[in-house]
Write a protein that holds these residues in place. Structure first.
Motif, PDB file in Angstrom:
ATOM      1  N   ILE A  65       0.837  -1.202   0.000  1.00 36.96           N
ATOM      2  CA  ILE A  65       0.000   0.000   0.000  1.00 36.96           C
ATOM      3  C   ILE A  65       0.871   1.252   0.000  1.00 36.96           C
ATOM      4  CG2 ILE A  65      -1.651   1.348   1.370  1.00 36.96           C
ATOM      5  CD1 ILE A  65      -2.870  -1.336   2.238  1.00 36.96           C
ATOM      6  N   ALA A  66       1.911   1.268   0.821  1.00 37.81           N
ATOM      7  CA  ALA A  66       2.802   2.431   0.875  1.00 37.81           C
ATOM      8  C   ALA A  66       3.511   2.632  -0.456  1.00 37.81           C
ATOM      9  CB  ALA A  66       3.811   2.264   2.004  1.00 37.81           C
ATOM     10  N   GLY A  67       3.972   1.556  -1.073  1.00 37.78           N
ATOM     11  CA  GLY A  67       4.631   1.676  -2.372  1.00 37.78           C
ATOM     12  C   GLY A  67       3.711   2.256  -3.433  1.00 37.78           C
ATOM     13  N   ILE A  68       2.462   1.800  -3.458  1.00 36.91           N
ATOM     14  CA  ILE A  68       1.486   2.333  -4.410  1.00 36.91           C
ATOM     15  C   ILE A  68       1.218   3.808  -4.129  1.00 36.91           C
ATOM     16  CG2 ILE A  68      -0.938   2.187  -5.129  1.00 36.91           C
ATOM     17  CD1 ILE A  68      -0.692  -0.877  -4.694  1.00 36.91           C
ATOM     18  N   LEU A  69       1.053   4.160  -2.858  1.00 36.59           N
ATOM     19  CA  LEU A  69       0.813   5.562  -2.505  1.00 36.59           C
ATOM     20  C   LEU A  69       1.988   6.451  -2.892  1.00 36.59           C
ATOM     21  CD1 LEU A  69      -0.922   5.282   0.983  1.00 36.59           C
ATOM     22  CD2 LEU A  69      -1.947   5.997  -1.176  1.00 36.59           C
ATOM     23  N   PHE A  70       3.206   5.970  -2.690  1.00 37.15           N
ATOM     24  CA  PHE A  70       4.383   6.766  -3.048  1.00 37.15           C
ATOM     25  C   PHE A  70       4.453   6.999  -4.553  1.00 37.15           C
ATOM     26  CE2 PHE A  70       6.685   4.962   0.894  1.00 37.15           C
ATOM     27  CZ  PHE A  70       6.039   5.877   1.705  1.00 37.15           C
ATOM     28  N   ILE A  72       1.929   6.961  -6.731  1.00 36.97           N
ATOM     29  CA  ILE A  72       0.843   7.876  -7.100  1.00 36.97           C
ATOM     30  C   ILE A  72       1.200   9.306  -6.710  1.00 36.97           C
ATOM     31  CG2 ILE A  72      -1.548   8.515  -6.562  1.00 36.97           C
ATOM     32  CD1 ILE A  72      -2.150   5.502  -6.398  1.00 36.97           C
ATOM     33  N   THR A  73       1.778   9.484  -5.531  1.00 36.10           N
ATOM     34  CA  THR A  73       2.163  10.820  -5.077  1.00 36.10           C
ATOM     35  C   THR A  73       3.223  11.427  -5.984  1.00 36.10           C
ATOM     36  OG1 THR A  73       1.643  10.215  -2.801  1.00 36.10           O
ATOM     37  CG2 THR A  73       3.031  12.133  -3.124  1.00 36.10           C
ATOM     38  N   ILE A  74       4.218  10.643  -6.355  1.00 37.56           N
ATOM     39  CA  ILE A  74       5.269  11.154  -7.240  1.00 37.56           C
ATOM     40  C   ILE A  74       4.681  11.552  -8.591  1.00 37.56           C
ATOM     41  CG2 ILE A  74       7.343  10.486  -8.526  1.00 37.56           C
ATOM     42  CD1 ILE A  74       8.088   8.764  -6.074  1.00 37.56           C
ATOM     43  N   THR A  75       3.766  10.748  -9.114  1.00 32.87           N
ATOM     44  CA  THR A  75       3.138  11.059 -10.395  1.00 32.87           C
ATOM     45  C   THR A  75       2.364  12.369 -10.323  1.00 32.87           C
ATOM     46  OG1 THR A  75       2.941   8.690 -10.839  1.00 32.87           O
ATOM     47  CG2 THR A  75       1.605  10.170 -12.187  1.00 32.87           C
ATOM     48  N   THR A  76       1.565  12.547  -9.270  1.00 34.47           N
ATOM     49  CA  THR A  76       0.795  13.791  -9.147  1.00 34.47           C
ATOM     50  C   THR A  76       1.703  14.991  -8.896  1.00 34.47           C
ATOM     51  OG1 THR A  76       0.386  13.363  -6.791  1.00 34.47           O
ATOM     52  CG2 THR A  76      -1.307  12.648  -8.355  1.00 34.47           C
ATOM     53  N   LEU A  77       2.818  14.788  -8.200  1.00 35.12           N
ATOM     54  CA  LEU A  77       3.753  15.891  -7.989  1.00 35.12           C
ATOM     55  C   LEU A  77       4.417  16.313  -9.305  1.00 35.12           C
ATOM     56  CD1 LEU A  77       5.427  14.898  -4.610  1.00 35.12           C
ATOM     57  CD2 LEU A  77       4.031  16.916  -5.041  1.00 35.12           C
ATOM     58  N   PHE A  78       4.757  15.347 -10.163  1.00 32.21           N
ATOM     59  CA  PHE A  78       5.312  15.702 -11.467  1.00 32.21           C
ATOM     60  C   PHE A  78       4.292  16.449 -12.319  1.00 32.21           C
ATOM     61  CE2 PHE A  78       8.834  12.522 -11.037  1.00 32.21           C
ATOM     62  CZ  PHE A  78       9.860  13.410 -11.293  1.00 32.21           C
ATOM     63  N   ILE A  79       3.034  16.021 -12.252  1.00 31.24           N
ATOM     64  CA  ILE A  79       1.988  16.721 -13.011  1.00 31.24           C
ATOM     65  C   ILE A  79       1.813  18.137 -12.480  1.00 31.24           C
ATOM     66  CG2 ILE A  79      -0.507  16.752 -13.481  1.00 31.24           C
ATOM     67  CD1 ILE A  79      -0.317  13.651 -13.544  1.00 31.24           C
ATOM     68  N   SER A  80       1.795  18.289 -11.160  1.00 30.96           N
ATOM     69  CA  SER A  80       1.632  19.633 -10.589  1.00 30.96           C
ATOM     70  C   SER A  80       2.850  20.503 -10.865  1.00 30.96           C
ATOM     71  CB  SER A  80       1.338  19.558  -9.092  1.00 30.96           C
ATOM     72  OG  SER A  80       2.430  19.006  -8.399  1.00 30.96           O
ATOM     73  N   LEU A  81       4.024  19.912 -10.928  1.00 36.37           N
ATOM     74  CA  LEU A  81       5.227  20.671 -11.252  1.00 36.37           C
ATOM     75  C   LEU A  81       5.164  21.194 -12.692  1.00 36.37           C
ATOM     76  CD1 LEU A  81       8.070  21.553 -10.272  1.00 36.37           C
ATOM     77  CD2 LEU A  81       8.933  19.436 -11.249  1.00 36.37           C
ATOM     78  N   ALA A  82       4.614  20.389 -13.576  1.00 39.73           N
ATOM     79  CA  ALA A  82       4.525  20.791 -14.976  1.00 39.73           C
ATOM     80  C   ALA A  82       3.440  21.846 -15.212  1.00 39.73           C
ATOM     81  CB  ALA A  82       4.246  19.574 -15.850  1.00 39.73           C
ATOM     82  N   THR A  83       2.410  21.854 -14.371  1.00 40.06           N
ATOM     83  CA  THR A  83       1.286  22.761 -14.619  1.00 40.06           C
ATOM     84  C   THR A  83       1.297  23.998 -13.743  1.00 40.06           C
ATOM     85  OG1 THR A  83      -0.106  21.531 -13.062  1.00 40.06           O
ATOM     86  CG2 THR A  83      -0.199  20.889 -15.381  1.00 40.06           C
TER      87      THR A  83
END
Length: 132
Positions: A65-70, A72-83
């Motif tokens: 669960i922690a690995g999946i959450l990490f 997902i968090t990294i993916t959303t952080l990259f998207i937010s960094l780009a936008t």
């Protein structure tokens, strides 16, 4: 056995970093939104502490669960960094969080000593279960 102890130490470090990053996120959220949704943030913090506790105990489901959450968090952080490019300080915080969560994801998913800790813990648990 030394690699297992290193894995146990890294799991403790990962749990502390996970709780610390969650606290930082709650503080930044409360500064931005003036304390709205404080109950939801406290529930989030308590779930983070609970997940970290079970990771430190060697629970394999908590690790997954922690690995999946990490990830997902990294993916959303990259998207937010780009936008999100309005304030440079926000971009610095996002880059810092990407580095922290990247280390957490690497540590929980790919690190050899952590893998040895979970393998040893699950093996010992199954052997004790069969003896009884």
């Amino acid at each position: 056995m030394e690699i297992i102890e290193r894995g146990r130490s890294k799991i403790k470090l990962i749990g502390c970093l996970f709780i610390g990053s969650s606290l930082l996120t709650i503080i930044l959220h409360n500064l931005r939104f003036q304390g709205r949704d404080i109950i939801a943030q406290m529930i989030r913090l308590s779930l983070t502490i609970l997940l970290s506790y079970f990771m430190m105990k060697g629970n394999k489901i908590a690790r997954v669960i922690a690995g999946i959450l990490f990830v997902i968090t990294i993916t959303t952080l990259f998207i937010s960094l780009a936008t999100y490019t309005a304030y440079p300080i926000v971009m610095i915080v996002i880059i810092f969080m990407i580095m922290v969560y990247g280390y957490l994801a690497y540590g929980i998913i790919l690190d050899k000593s952590v893998n040895a800790f979970y393998k040893n813990h699950n093996t010992n648990f199954n052997e004790e279960d069969e003896v009884v």
